[in-house]
Design a protein around this motif. Structure first.
Motif, mmCIF file in Angstrom:
data_model
loop_
_atom_site.group_PDB
_atom_site.id
_atom_site.type_symbol
_atom_site.label_atom_id
_atom_site.label_comp_id
_atom_site.label_asym_id
_atom_site.label_seq_id
_atom_site.Cartn_x
_atom_site.Cartn_y
_atom_site.Cartn_z
ATOM 1 N N ARG A 46 -5.838 20.256 0.618
ATOM 2 C CA ARG A 46 -7.178 20.224 0.017
ATOM 3 C C ARG A 46 -7.998 19.037 0.544
ATOM 4 N NH1 ARG A 46 -7.519 24.111 -4.012
ATOM 5 N NH2 ARG A 46 -5.478 25.071 -4.400
ATOM 6 N N ALA A 47 -7.336 17.917 0.806
ATOM 7 C CA ALA A 47 -8.049 16.777 1.401
ATOM 8 C C ALA A 47 -8.511 17.117 2.813
ATOM 9 C CB ALA A 47 -7.149 15.542 1.423
ATOM 10 N N LEU A 48 -7.654 17.818 3.558
ATOM 11 C CA LEU A 48 -8.019 18.232 4.915
ATOM 12 C C LEU A 48 -9.198 19.205 4.878
ATOM 13 C CD1 LEU A 48 -7.357 18.216 7.965
ATOM 14 C CD2 LEU A 48 -5.794 20.132 7.526
ATOM 15 N N GLY A 49 -9.132 20.184 3.970
ATOM 16 C CA GLY A 49 -10.212 21.147 3.845
ATOM 17 C C GLY A 49 -11.531 20.480 3.473
ATOM 18 N N LYS A 50 -11.481 19.537 2.547
ATOM 19 C CA LYS A 50 -12.700 18.830 2.120
ATOM 20 C C LYS A 50 -13.294 18.032 3.275
ATOM 21 C CE LYS A 50 -14.525 15.691 -1.425
ATOM 22 N NZ LYS A 50 -15.316 14.877 -0.487
ATOM 23 N N ALA A 51 -12.422 17.366 4.043
ATOM 24 C CA ALA A 51 -12.907 16.575 5.179
ATOM 25 C C ALA A 51 -13.549 17.469 6.231
ATOM 26 C CB ALA A 51 -11.753 15.776 5.786
ATOM 27 N N LEU A 52 -12.975 18.649 6.454
ATOM 28 C CA LEU A 52 -13.537 19.597 7.419
ATOM 29 C C LEU A 52 -14.927 20.071 6.983
ATOM 30 C CD1 LEU A 52 -10.322 21.663 8.138
ATOM 31 C CD2 LEU A 52 -11.684 20.527 9.903
ATOM 32 N N ILE A 53 -15.051 20.379 5.699
ATOM 33 C CA ILE A 53 -16.345 20.860 5.186
ATOM 34 C C ILE A 53 -17.377 19.736 5.186
ATOM 35 C CG2 ILE A 53 -17.528 21.687 3.119
ATOM 36 C CD1 ILE A 53 -14.985 23.330 2.508
ATOM 37 N N ASP A 54 -16.974 18.536 4.719
ATOM 38 C CA ASP A 54 -17.902 17.402 4.667
ATOM 39 C C ASP A 54 -18.438 17.048 6.048
ATOM 40 O OD1 ASP A 54 -17.522 17.306 1.960
ATOM 41 O OD2 ASP A 54 -16.249 15.513 1.971
ATOM 42 N N ALA A 55 -17.584 17.218 7.072
ATOM 43 C CA ALA A 55 -17.983 16.892 8.444
ATOM 44 C C ALA A 55 -18.681 18.065 9.129
ATOM 45 C CB ALA A 55 -16.761 16.460 9.252
ATOM 46 N N LYS A 56 -18.862 19.159 8.370
ATOM 47 C CA LYS A 56 -19.492 20.377 8.900
ATOM 48 C C LYS A 56 -18.714 20.975 10.087
ATOM 49 C CE LYS A 56 -24.199 19.332 7.299
ATOM 50 N NZ LYS A 56 -23.650 18.910 6.045
ATOM 51 N N LEU A 57 -17.411 20.772 10.056
ATOM 52 C CA LEU A 57 -16.536 21.392 11.054
ATOM 53 C C LEU A 57 -16.060 22.757 10.578
ATOM 54 C CD1 LEU A 57 -14.448 18.238 12.024
ATOM 55 C CD2 LEU A 57 -16.116 19.408 13.479
ATOM 56 N N ALA A 58 -16.212 23.005 9.286
ATOM 57 C CA ALA A 58 -15.893 24.315 8.703
ATOM 58 C C ALA A 58 -16.923 24.608 7.623
ATOM 59 C CB ALA A 58 -14.490 24.332 8.114
ATOM 60 N N GLU A 59 -17.257 25.877 7.488
ATOM 61 C CA GLU A 59 -18.214 26.262 6.447
ATOM 62 C C GLU A 59 -17.519 26.451 5.112
ATOM 63 O OE1 GLU A 59 -21.359 29.891 5.557
ATOM 64 O OE2 GLU A 59 -21.067 29.214 7.619
ATOM 65 N N THR A 60 -16.357 27.136 5.154
ATOM 66 C CA THR A 60 -15.576 27.338 3.938
ATOM 67 C C THR A 60 -14.092 27.183 4.244
ATOM 68 O OG1 THR A 60 -15.316 29.736 4.275
ATOM 69 C CG2 THR A 60 -17.261 29.002 3.036
#
Length: 320
Positions: A46-60
């Protein structure tokens, strides 16, 4: 190249799955977390997913928790349901390797695609605040008197905390087969058991126990690192006279059957997120040590760790 020709070629590449993830209009990742909520893998995913979204590297990022058998149940589901999916990731680590060694499942890790090692940390052993055990020496004395009376609680059979409990037994002349180890499907269950006094000693990464230690609800009595953790005043097992040193690590794998280009795109995504402020904050908050490793170096590391864990588990009496 004309703009319309360029756009058409990009569309063809995207349809074929050859376009790098970060170049697509949107990245919608699926994250398999092969453990119940509340534990280290869950926190990492979940920390990895949040970092990806916050950095706009993933949308969802869509999370799927499937606990049990040291991650092997989730691994089987991931392999069977995500074949060829370039947007699928699974959290894994040393605990899964131990579960595979002990459980010998039909579906092993070689069916999925290695992407990266993310973090490293060591096991911390804790007791409830009102425990009669004040130190690890108290625990050892009771083990030597009556091994079954000491209940060790942690992750699934074959987890690093299970291995460490068995290692400790061999170091103090206790039959490791008599270690009373209680396995839980996730860190949340283990934490509840420790707080409720249903186990004598609990083990996991420091990040899972930090808030309870700070609140005075748990007392740390040992850590499996070579030296004391920076800024954390917990005595090592080694300095207390027990040569029990074992690290834990966590990483991610991709789906089976993805192409080399798709693997490279996922790897690039992880490398990019590892350099973000959001991920750095997650590392600091959880006391995780950054340990990024990708490509052949990661492949070789996993092979080497499998061999090392087999040796440790054999010497600790877990495989005989």
């Amino acid at each position: 190249m004309r703009r319309d020709t360029f756009l058409k070629s990009m569309a063809v590449m995207a349809a074929a799955g050859a376009l790098p993830l970060t170049a697509r209009a949107s990245v919608n990742l699926k994250m398999m977390i092969p453990a119940n909520p509340g534990g280290g893998w869950d926190g990492t995913g979940r920390a990895l997913g949040k970092a990806l979204i916050d950095a706009k590297l993933a949308e969802t990022v869509q999370y799927d928790n499937k606990g049990g058998a040291a991650g092997v149940i989730g691994l089987a589901q991931f392999v069977n349901s995500s074949k060829g999916d370039p947007n699928a990731l699974m959290v894994m680590g040393a605990v899964m390797l131990g579960g595979i060694i002990t459980g010998k499942p039909a579906i092993s890790l070689d069916k999925a695609t290695p992407i990266a090692r993310l973090t490293s940390e060591y096991n911390v052993f804790v007791v409830p605040a009102d425990s009669p055990f004040k130190t690890m020496k108290d625990v050892v004395a009771q083990m030597q008197k009556d091994p079954g009376s000491v209940k060790w609680g942690g992750g699934s059979r074959g987890s690093t905390e299970h291995i460490c409990a068995s290692m400790l037994a061999t170091k103090v002349n206790v039959d490791p087969k008599k270690v009373n180890y209680v396995a839980f499907r996730g860190g949340g269950e283990a934490t509840a058991a420790i707080l409720g006094g249903n186990v004598s000693v609990g083990g996991s990464g420091y990040s899972e126990f930090a808030e309870y230690i700070a609140a005075g609800k748990m007392r740390p009595i040992g850590v499996t690192s070579e030296k004391r953790l920076p800024g954390i005043n917990i005595p090592t097992m080694k300095e207390q006279g027990y040569d029990v040193v074992l690290g834990n690590w966590r990483g991610v794998y991709g789906a089976p059957g993805i192409t080399a280009e798709q693997r490279a795109a996922l790897t690039d995504l992880i490398v990019k997120v590892s350099k973000t402020k959001g991920w750095a904050e997650a590392l600091e908050k959880n006391g995780w040590t950054p340990a990024l490793l990708t490509g052949k170096a990661f492949d070789d590391f996993v092979d080497s760790d499998f061999a090392s864990l087999r040796g440790i588990m054999h010497l600790s009496g877990m495989l005989s």
